[in-house]
Design an enzyme around this catalytic site. Structure first.
Site, mmCIF file in Angstrom:
data_model
loop_
_atom_site.group_PDB
_atom_site.id
_atom_site.type_symbol
_atom_site.label_atom_id
_atom_site.label_comp_id
_atom_site.label_asym_id
_atom_site.label_seq_id
_atom_site.Cartn_x
_atom_site.Cartn_y
_atom_site.Cartn_z
ATOM 1 N N LYS A 33 -8.370 -38.636 65.597
ATOM 2 C CA LYS A 33 -8.826 -37.570 64.556
ATOM 3 C C LYS A 33 -8.175 -37.638 63.190
ATOM 4 O O LYS A 33 -8.693 -37.336 62.412
ATOM 5 C CB LYS A 33 -8.824 -36.409 65.365
ATOM 6 C CG LYS A 33 -9.630 -35.245 64.547
ATOM 7 C CD LYS A 33 -8.920 -33.896 65.187
ATOM 8 C CE LYS A 33 -7.520 -33.456 64.817
ATOM 9 N NZ LYS A 33 -7.276 -31.982 64.793
ATOM 10 N N ASN A 34 -6.856 -37.721 63.384
ATOM 11 C CA ASN A 34 -5.973 -37.150 62.296
ATOM 12 C C ASN A 34 -5.950 -38.394 61.211
ATOM 13 O O ASN A 34 -5.530 -38.445 60.256
ATOM 14 C CB ASN A 34 -4.529 -37.093 62.676
ATOM 15 C CG ASN A 34 -4.643 -35.646 63.219
ATOM 16 O OD1 ASN A 34 -5.439 -34.801 63.096
ATOM 17 N ND2 ASN A 34 -3.558 -35.399 64.124
ATOM 18 N N CYS A 72 -5.704 -24.250 63.679
ATOM 19 C CA CYS A 72 -5.000 -23.642 64.646
ATOM 20 C C CYS A 72 -3.994 -22.673 63.998
ATOM 21 O O CYS A 72 -3.253 -23.101 63.164
ATOM 22 C CB CYS A 72 -4.330 -24.743 65.565
ATOM 23 S SG CYS A 72 -5.540 -25.541 66.738
ATOM 24 N N ARG A 117 1.769 -22.725 57.762
ATOM 25 C CA ARG A 117 1.606 -24.261 56.971
ATOM 26 C C ARG A 117 0.826 -24.029 55.841
ATOM 27 O O ARG A 117 0.015 -24.176 55.335
ATOM 28 C CB ARG A 117 0.551 -25.107 58.029
ATOM 29 C CG ARG A 117 1.023 -25.301 59.309
ATOM 30 C CD ARG A 117 0.160 -26.244 60.115
ATOM 31 N NE ARG A 117 -1.221 -25.742 60.563
ATOM 32 C CZ ARG A 117 -2.075 -26.270 61.246
ATOM 33 N NH1 ARG A 117 -1.886 -27.473 61.480
ATOM 34 N NH2 ARG A 117 -3.333 -25.953 61.226
ATOM 35 N N ASP A 135 2.920 -32.480 68.175
ATOM 36 C CA ASP A 135 1.483 -32.387 68.796
ATOM 37 C C ASP A 135 1.693 -32.795 70.313
ATOM 38 O O ASP A 135 0.852 -32.599 71.326
ATOM 39 C CB ASP A 135 0.591 -33.355 68.043
ATOM 40 C CG ASP A 135 -0.135 -32.933 66.963
ATOM 41 O OD1 ASP A 135 0.274 -31.602 66.717
ATOM 42 O OD2 ASP A 135 -0.706 -33.656 66.096
ATOM 43 N N ARG A 175 -11.578 -29.524 69.218
ATOM 44 C CA ARG A 175 -11.243 -30.097 68.079
ATOM 45 C C ARG A 175 -10.484 -31.317 68.230
ATOM 46 O O ARG A 175 -10.388 -32.112 67.033
ATOM 47 C CB ARG A 175 -10.384 -28.935 67.438
ATOM 48 C CG ARG A 175 -10.996 -27.514 67.045
ATOM 49 C CD ARG A 175 -10.134 -26.625 66.344
ATOM 50 N NE ARG A 175 -9.532 -27.419 65.128
ATOM 51 C CZ ARG A 175 -8.298 -27.655 65.049
ATOM 52 N NH1 ARG A 175 -7.359 -27.321 65.776
ATOM 53 N NH2 ARG A 175 -7.885 -28.394 63.624
#
Length: 427
Positions: free
Chosen positions: A22-23, A116, A121, A305, A397
């Protein structure tokens, strides 16, 4: 809201291929806007964040289709530079479109991004990097307008190795005039994948994977076909789940080098990890050992993560472990939920002191963010009795149908949709 219902106590067993990252896919989809034409991206997982990004691209005028694991994106029809506030609020990664839209159209209008709630951030580094390339910003409430008649290469020093800022600057600088050097760049594998994609379109970038990236701007980029790297966090989640349930799982389509810090921790905890090319096999038959101290830090150190999934393993370990979180101050929200399942964890000054217990017990818990949700699923798999995980949309997600993935490994897990207000049972 959907719920996951888990009957714990079943060791995971079997073989499964890892989905695309995903990232890596999100910035690559954003970078596609830099070219004019049809781009094909393979190994793109069916995730909520991916669909939000595709919807944003459609709002910008692109034509986007996602069939199976392949995205076909026609960027020739893009014309809009205003990212809708409603869509930006759903996903922080929407900010990746700043650099590409600015480079191609000379302006972009955004809002504060969502995502999230795991801590502060800021995206100041994104703005500072683009400003160094010649962009000008105007703020009006939550709306930020960014314009640049021409982007000019510059030497940019990041005060923190921000993944998003590094990627945004790379994308904008790909079409800037002259050379851009990013010093203090993030080193994650997803940045290396973005470099490979941009270079496949004709960019001239080198150094991704180190702390210094050099971009020589070109006049234009051309569409290409590309395959996204495997998701190291999904792979890591499954490795930890196998260890926590005392199972044996083989993962294919992995990049073991991307998981070296996790493999080190698993082996310290007494888990067997075997690596053969892109295949990883993890097995555990006894209670894990405590790991004295783990500290999250930017890649290649232990990833934030995977902090919450590994905490579940340590909660079952023999002895006391300490987990220090240095990236996001709000990333211990899962501790209270794990405590409801019988874990003995105390948080003090950014560190979690974990006293292992022989077993966890099923309970109704709530996923507060993506990775915390994955951790609670692992806890449910390892626990005695039934666990219900609420707020599953957070998990969606980052994991492509996590219940189907785990069911293929023998887990007793199912998704439960709410009954409509009229009392009808969904078909």
């Amino acid at each position: 809201m959907d719920k996951l219902v888990i009957e714990g106590g079943q060791p995971l067993s079997g073989t499964i291929a890892i989905q695309g990252a995903k990232n890596a896919a999100l910035p690559i989809l954003a970078a596609s806007v830099l070219a004019c034409g049809t781009v094909t991206i393979e190994s793109v997982p069916q995730l909520l964040d991916i669909e939000v990004m595709l919807q944003i691209l459609r709002e910008l005028g692109c034509r986007a289709e996602h069939e199976g694991e392949t995205v076909t994106l026609n960027t020739a029809t893009a014309y809009h530079v205003h990212i809708p506030e409603k869509l930006m609020s759903q996903m922080r990664s929407s900010i990746f479109l700043m650099g590409p839209l600015l480079a191609r159209f000379g302006e972009v209008h955004i809002y504060q991004p969502g995502g999230c709630a795991i801590g502060e951030r800021k995206f100041d580094l994104h703005l500072e990097g683009l400003r160094a390339l010649g962009a000008e910003f105007e703020e009006n409430g939550d709306r930020i307008s960014c314009r640049a008649d021409k982007l000019i290469g510059a030497d940019i020093h990041l005060s923190f190795p921000s993944v998003g800022a590094t990627e945004n600057i790379m994308m904008a600088a790909a079409l800037a005039e002259g050379r851009t050097t990013i010093v203090g760049a993030a080193r994650e594998p997803e940045i290396q994948d973005l470099q490979s994609f941009l270079n496949a379109m004709g960019a001239r970038i080198m150094g991704a994977g180190t702390d210094t990236i050099t971009i020589d701007g070109v006049e234009s980029l051309s569409p290409c076909s590309y395959r996204v790297i495997p998701d190291r966090i999904v792979a890591g989640t499954l490795l930890v789940a196998a260890a926590a349930t005392k199972g044996k799982v083989t993962l294919t389509n992995t990049r073991p080098a991307h998981l070296s810090s996790l493999v080190h921790v698993l082996r310290r905890a007494g888990t067997n990890v075997a690596i053969d090319g892109d295949v990883m096999t993890v097995s555990a038959s006894s209670r894990p050992k405590a790991v004295e101290r783990i500290v999250t830090s930017p890649y290649p150190a232990f990833p934030t993560d995977l902090q919450s999934p590994v905490m579940v393993l340590l909660a079952l370990a023999d002895g006391v472990s300490i987990m220090k979180e240095t990236i996001f101050e709000g990333r211990f929200k899962h501790v209270g939920e794990l405590s409801r399942m019988g874990a003995d964890i105390r948080v003090d000054l950014g560190a979690a002191i974990i006293r292992g217990v022989p077993r966890l017990y099923g309970a109704t818990v709530e996923a507060t963010d993506l990775r915390a949700g994955a951790a609670l699923v692992i806890a449910g798999l390892a626990a005695q009795g039934r666990t219900i995980v609420e707020q599953v949309h957070h998990i969606d997600r980052g994991y492509d149908s996590i219940e189907s993935m785990l069911s293929r490994l023998g887990a007793r897990i199912a998704r439960s949709a709410p009954v409509p207000d009229n009392g009808a049972v969904p078909g």
